[in-house]
Design an enzyme around this catalytic site. Structure first.
Site, short mmCIF file in Angstrom:
data_model
loop_
_atom_site.label_atom_id
_atom_site.label_comp_id
_atom_site.label_asym_id
_atom_site.label_seq_id
_atom_site.Cartn_x
_atom_site.Cartn_y
_atom_site.Cartn_z
N HIS A 36 14.78 -7.21 49.04
CA HIS A 36 13.46 -6.56 49.01
C HIS A 36 12.97 -6.44 50.45
O HIS A 36 12.84 -7.44 51.17
CB HIS A 36 12.51 -7.41 48.17
CG HIS A 36 11.16 -6.82 47.98
ND1 HIS A 36 10.87 -5.92 46.97
CD2 HIS A 36 10.01 -7.02 48.66
CE1 HIS A 36 9.58 -5.59 47.04
NE2 HIS A 36 9.04 -6.24 48.06
N ASP A 38 9.98 -5.07 52.84
CA ASP A 38 8.57 -4.68 52.85
C ASP A 38 8.22 -3.93 54.14
O ASP A 38 8.15 -4.54 55.21
CB ASP A 38 7.69 -5.93 52.79
CG ASP A 38 7.77 -6.63 51.44
OD1 ASP A 38 7.51 -5.98 50.42
OD2 ASP A 38 8.10 -7.83 51.43
N ASP A 178 5.93 -8.82 42.16
CA ASP A 178 6.03 -9.11 43.59
C ASP A 178 4.80 -9.85 44.08
O ASP A 178 3.68 -9.33 44.03
CB ASP A 178 6.19 -7.78 44.35
CG ASP A 178 6.43 -7.96 45.83
OD1 ASP A 178 6.64 -9.11 46.27
OD2 ASP A 178 6.42 -6.94 46.55
N GLY A 180 4.00 -14.27 45.28
CA GLY A 180 3.73 -15.61 44.76
C GLY A 180 4.65 -16.07 43.66
O GLY A 180 4.33 -17.02 42.93
O1 LIG Z 1 5.06 -7.09 49.23
C1 LIG Z 1 4.90 -8.26 49.51
C2 LIG Z 1 3.63 -8.74 50.16
O2 LIG Z 1 2.80 -7.66 50.37
C3 LIG Z 1 5.91 -9.22 49.08
O3 LIG Z 1 7.17 -8.61 48.87
C4 LIG Z 1 6.02 -10.54 49.78
O4 LIG Z 1 7.01 -10.54 50.77
C5 LIG Z 1 6.35 -11.58 48.77
O5 LIG Z 1 6.37 -12.82 49.40
P1 LIG Z 1 6.05 -14.16 48.57
O6 LIG Z 1 4.70 -14.00 47.98
O7 LIG Z 1 7.14 -14.26 47.52
O8 LIG Z 1 6.13 -15.23 49.61
FE LIG Z 2 6.98 -6.42 48.48
#
Ligand SMILES: O=C(CO)[C@@H](O)[C@H](O)COP(=O)(O)O
Ligand SMILES: [Fe+2]
Length: 228
Positions: A36, A38, A178, A180
């Site tokens: 993934h 971002d 996506d 947490g």
């Molecule tokens: O898109 C996003 C944040 O905007 C995510 O893809 C984060 O990278 C997820 O990270 P965690 O919450 O799993 O630490």
């Molecule tokens: Fe993301």
């Protein structure tokens, strides 16, 4: 009923880019299904990450599918370049363009899986007139912009709502969750109907990242088996 095996997509936002080749090899060996990525522009979200050049360079490191999550305004200006750079799934935000229907169609035309993301404050009902055009719905379970935030429980209700509509109108479409995601909620996300679980901090910030990923894999498979 949805019987696909859920995928786990480690989020490189939480990886160490000074050692990115090792980090990618590590999650690949531990069973990651996708990566993934971002992209953030400092406008749609407060943070800034990377663009097409980085995606293109990373493409040489792995054959895992690239799940490119575009947190950018005017995503229609950049999707072709992300596809050329090696994106397999391209997910833009519903809130970031006035023409989500046109953009979803365009993504399929250029051979990408067409993904659309909705922020925590956007109801699932906003996708009603787009459902047949979507290959992947990304339900944000944090406000986009940063890794390591707390999971917003309401997202699970939204996953259930989206799953119910997809079952009737587009059963091949996947649901991604996506933000947490970790051991405290990954099974509940699967039971709610998620097909793709993004995990950033819960993998890369763990004491033993491969072990964390394998434990998630095992919990996801158990949850899916139990919900059949
Ligand atoms: O898109 C996003 C944040 O905007 C995510 O893809 C984060 O990278 C997820 O990270 P965690 O919450 O799993 O630490
Ligand atoms: Fe993301």
């Amino acid at each position: 009923m949805n019987v696909r095996r859920p995928k786990i997509a480690p989020s490189l936002l939480s990886a160490d880019f000074a050692a990115i080749a090792d980090q990618i090899a590590m999650v690949e060996a531990a069973g990651a299904d996708e990566l993934h990525l971002d992209t953030m522009d400092g406008r749609f979200v407060p943070n800034i990450t990377w663009g097409m050049k980085i995606v293109k360079d990373l493409r040489r490191l792995t054959a895992l599918p690239f799940d490119c999550h575009l947190m950018i305004v005017e995503p229609e200006r950049y999707v072709d370049a992300f596809r050329e750079a090696g994106a397999d799934v391209i997910t833009f935000h519903y809130e970031a363009t006035p023409h989500p229907h046109r953009l979803l169609r365009h993504l399929r035309e250029i051979g990408a899986k067409a993904g659309i993301a909705i922020n925590p404050g956007t109801p699932a009902a906003m996708l009603e007139d787009l459902i047949e055009e979507i290959d992947r719905v990304l339900v944000m379970s944090v406000n986009p912009g940063f890794g390591g935030q707390s999971f917003i429980e309401r997202a699970l209700v939204k996953v259930e709502e989206v799953r119910a509509v997809l079952e009737r109108r587009n059963p091949a479409c996947e649901i991604e969750v996506d933000g947490g995601i970790g051991l405290a909620n990954i099974e509940r996300a699967v039971r709610a109907g998620a097909d793709v679980l993004v995990a950033g901090n819960s993998v890369f910030a763990a004491g033993d990242p491969p072990a964390a990923l394998r434990e998630m894999r095992s919990r996801v498979d158990t949850a899916r088996a139990a919900s059949r």
